[in-house]
Design an enzyme around this catalytic site. Structure first.
Site, PDB file in Angstrom:
ATOM      1  N   ARG A  87      -9.424  -7.980   5.020  1.00 20.96           N
ATOM      2  CA  ARG A  87      -9.587  -8.063   6.483  1.00 20.96           C
ATOM      3  C   ARG A  87      -9.151  -9.373   7.120  1.00 20.96           C
ATOM      4  NH1 ARG A  87     -14.088  -5.267   4.735  1.00 20.96           N
ATOM      5  NH2 ARG A  87     -14.379  -3.148   5.532  1.00 20.96           N
ATOM      6  N   HIS A 110     -13.877  -1.578  -2.183  1.00 14.08           N
ATOM      7  CA  HIS A 110     -12.978  -1.252  -1.073  1.00 14.08           C
ATOM      8  C   HIS A 110     -13.457  -1.928   0.214  1.00 14.08           C
ATOM      9  CE1 HIS A 110      -9.640   1.846  -0.650  1.00 14.08           C
ATOM     10  NE2 HIS A 110      -9.743   1.447   0.591  1.00 14.08           N
ATOM     11  N   GLY A 133     -15.254  -8.900   0.350  1.00 11.73           N
ATOM     12  CA  GLY A 133     -16.130  -9.881   0.972  1.00 11.73           C
ATOM     13  C   GLY A 133     -15.652 -11.319   0.922  1.00 11.73           C
ATOM     14  N   TYR A 153      -1.956   5.362  -4.002  1.00 10.70           N
ATOM     15  CA  TYR A 153      -2.930   6.428  -3.769  1.00 10.70           C
ATOM     16  C   TYR A 153      -2.322   7.619  -4.452  1.00 10.70           C
ATOM     17  CZ  TYR A 153      -5.995   4.043  -0.475  1.00 10.70           C
ATOM     18  OH  TYR A 153      -6.894   3.207   0.103  1.00 10.70           O
ATOM     19  N   ARG A 158     -16.744   7.225   7.969  1.00 18.09           N
ATOM     20  CA  ARG A 158     -16.579   5.935   8.659  1.00 18.09           C
ATOM     21  C   ARG A 158     -16.784   6.163  10.150  1.00 18.09           C
ATOM     22  NH1 ARG A 158     -11.031   3.840   5.649  1.00 18.09           N
ATOM     23  NH2 ARG A 158     -11.838   3.927   3.519  1.00 18.09           N
ATOM     24  N   SER A 174       0.831  -1.207   0.000  1.00 18.53           N
ATOM     25  CA  SER A 174       0.000   0.000   0.000  1.00 18.53           C
ATOM     26  C   SER A 174       0.863   1.254   0.000  1.00 18.53           C
ATOM     27  CB  SER A 174      -0.885   0.003   1.250  1.00 18.53           C
ATOM     28  OG  SER A 174      -1.418   1.292   1.478  1.00 18.53           O
TER      29      SER A 174
HETATM   30  C1  FNR Z   1      -7.982  -1.380   3.035  1.00 20.90           C
HETATM   31  N1  FNR Z   1      -8.041  -1.241   1.644  1.00 20.90           N
HETATM   32  C2  FNR Z   1      -7.070  -0.483   0.996  1.00 20.90           C
HETATM   33  N2  FNR Z   1      -7.071  -0.389  -0.358  1.00 20.90           N
HETATM   34  C3  FNR Z   1      -6.097   0.296  -1.009  1.00 20.90           C
HETATM   35  O1  FNR Z   1      -6.133   0.353  -2.242  1.00 20.90           O
HETATM   36  N3  FNR Z   1      -5.083   0.887  -0.288  1.00 20.90           N
HETATM   37  C4  FNR Z   1      -5.018   0.847   1.074  1.00 20.90           C
HETATM   38  O2  FNR Z   1      -4.102   1.384   1.688  1.00 20.90           O
HETATM   39  C5  FNR Z   1      -6.065   0.168   1.758  1.00 20.90           C
HETATM   40  N4  FNR Z   1      -6.081   0.110   3.130  1.00 20.90           N
HETATM   41  C6  FNR Z   1      -7.002  -0.675   3.782  1.00 20.90           C
HETATM   42  C7  FNR Z   1      -6.947  -0.796   5.166  1.00 20.90           C
HETATM   43  C8  FNR Z   1      -7.813  -1.677   5.817  1.00 20.90           C
HETATM   44  C9  FNR Z   1      -7.716  -1.842   7.294  1.00 20.90           C
HETATM   45  C10 FNR Z   1      -8.767  -2.416   5.069  1.00 20.90           C
HETATM   46  C11 FNR Z   1      -9.687  -3.403   5.740  1.00 20.90           C
HETATM   47  C12 FNR Z   1      -8.848  -2.261   3.707  1.00 20.90           C
HETATM   48  C13 FNR Z   1      -9.018  -2.004   0.852  1.00 20.90           C
HETATM   49  C14 FNR Z   1      -8.476  -3.387   0.506  1.00 20.90           C
HETATM   50  O3  FNR Z   1      -7.405  -3.310  -0.396  1.00 20.90           O
HETATM   51  C15 FNR Z   1      -9.558  -4.296  -0.136  1.00 20.90           C
HETATM   52  O4  FNR Z   1     -10.156  -3.633  -1.220  1.00 20.90           O
HETATM   53  C16 FNR Z   1     -10.642  -4.720   0.862  1.00 20.90           C
HETATM   54  O5  FNR Z   1     -10.113  -4.940   2.141  1.00 20.90           O
HETATM   55  C17 FNR Z   1     -11.310  -5.978   0.343  1.00 20.90           C
HETATM   56  O6  FNR Z   1     -12.368  -6.337   1.139  1.00 20.90           O
HETATM   57  P1  FNR Z   1     -12.292  -7.426   2.334  1.00 20.90           P
HETATM   58  O7  FNR Z   1     -11.484  -8.603   1.831  1.00 20.90           O
HETATM   59  O8  FNR Z   1     -11.631  -6.723   3.487  1.00 20.90           O
HETATM   60  O9  FNR Z   1     -13.721  -7.726   2.563  1.00 20.90           O
END
Ligand code: FNR
Length: 390
Positions: free
Chosen positions: A338, A283, A316, A145, A180, A121
């Protein structure tokens, strides 16, 4: 799976983490700092999209076939010219130092041991060289990002490229963070806790510009202010116009993957703008509350662009059956967020590895029981859409 039963029954050694995806979250909740747990577990608004992400999987059912020779299974996939042992990828997740001291490099090392691509990330709490070292000889993926400042963007991409990263994932659904409530109530965002940021803080152009606006201070002198400036760059609040993709293309000659696509028309635009892949994702329900479940959009998107670009999927995924369904609906790979972070929070690198390995074993077992020998054989023929109404 066999190993777990054998160790448990013969030697009385039980897994350190639960293998139940629902209990895993609660196990993490017991041991993690409250704000950190809330940040991972939470979503946007009232969590309607997080719920939809799970409900979407319930609408598809697997129709198992019997008496087909299907061992050993072949889970291999090829993505952007590289072969991987399975179709699972580690989703980019920021702030990992806050969840466990073994942080991003722990997760990256766990992924390397399983040949699972670790997507670093932009908000990683380890540096680009540290992650590069932790991934070893495995292909490196970086998630951007996208800063509003083109000079900073170019500088980061140059560093990422020089460190041998192969695939660039550009997240397009987070020009700003969503509402959030769990984080707003405690005013908590892991990257503004003064821990710093391994990508922004190290970047020479960012450092120069920060010094210019803060009387020569370095990010180390004034970490909170630097984190604020960095976040304002990473989340400008403006959406990303398609034309600006040219800036990224100018500084990145490898595969570009857009993460956060939900509408088939955007998938078509992505193809028209020449990207190599997309991640169908909302996301994890952390951005637009009330948005459609991510899996609900996958079939339409695959129908629109599946033969023209590499379609990946997230949001999910909790079980092997979920991975089976997403692949059968046309995804070439799935990202998991997650669950792996709960594993990291509970037991560091070993916990992250346990969760990923369990998912892979579950997928392998599900394919075996459903009569499917290889990932390439997965198709909608293995699924039925079922609605129980109510
Ligand atoms: C994320 N996600 C995320 N996406 C991204 O592009 N850059 C990031 O820095 C982050 N940071 C982040 C932190 C946390 C704590 C979570 C839970 C999620 C989104 C992540 O890449 C992904 O799209 C989702 O987590 C997918 O869904 P599930 O598997 O958590 O249900």
């Amino acid at each position: 799976q066999n190993e777990i039963y054998t160790r448990g029954m013969v030697h009385g050694i039980l897994p350190p983490l639960t293998t139940d995806p629902n209990k895993l979250r609660l196990q993490a909740k017991k041991v993690m700092r409250e704000e950190a747990y809330n940040y991972i577990a939470g979503g946007a608004g009232e969590g309607a999209t997080m719920d939809a992400n799970r409900l979407a999987f319930r609408q598809w059912k697997i129709v198992p076939r019997m008496m087909r020779p299907n061992a050993p299974r072949d889970l291999k996939v090829t993505l952007f010219g590289e072969q991987y042992d399975s179709p699972v990828l580690m989703a980019p997740v920021g702030g990992q130092e806050v969840y466990h001291k073994e942080k991003d490099i722990g997760t990256a090392a766990a992924c390397a041991e399983l040949n699972v691509p670790f997507i670093m990330s932009t908000l990683a709490t380890s540096s680009i060289p540290e992650i590069a070292a932790a991934t070893g000889a495995h292909p490196r993926w970086f998630q951007l990002y996208w800063p509003g400042d083109d000079e900073i963007t170019a500088s980061i991409l140059q560093t990422v490229k020089a460190a041998g990263f192969a695939v660039l994932v550009v997240t397009v659904d987070t020009a700003r963070m969503a509402w959030r409530p769990a984080d707003l109530d405690t005013a908590f965002v892991p990257f503004v806790t003064g821990l710093g940021n391994g990508v922004g803080f190290d970047d020479p152009v960012f450092r120069r510009k920060f010094a210019a606006r803060s009387d020569g201070a370095t990010p180390e002198d004034a970490p909170v202010q630097a984190a604020g400036y960095w976040l304002a760059e990473a989340f400008t609040g403006d959406s990303y116009p398609w034309e600006r993709l040219e800036v990224i293309k100018r500084h990145w000659d490898g595969p570009i993957v857009l993460k956060g696509i939900q509408h088939p028309d955007d998938a078509v635009l992505a193809v028209r703008h020449g990207v190599s892949g997309i991640v169908v994702s909302n996301h994890g329900g952390r951005q637009v509350d009330g948005a459609v479940g991510s899996l609900d959009m996958l079939p339409e998107i695959v129908e629109a662009v599946g033969d023209k670009t590499t379609v990946l999927f997230d949001s999910g995924i909790r079980t092997g059956a979920d991975i089976f369904k997403a692949l059968a609906l046309g995804a070439k790979g799935v990202l998991v967020g997650r669950p792996v972070m709960y594993g990291l929070g509970i037991a560091g690198k070993a916990g992250a590895k346990h969760v990923l390995a369990s998912l892979l074993a579950d997928l392998d077992g599900t394919m075996g029981l459903a009569g499917v020998k290889s990932v390439a054989d997965l198709s909608q023929a293995s699924l039925r859409r079922v609605s129980y109404g109510g």
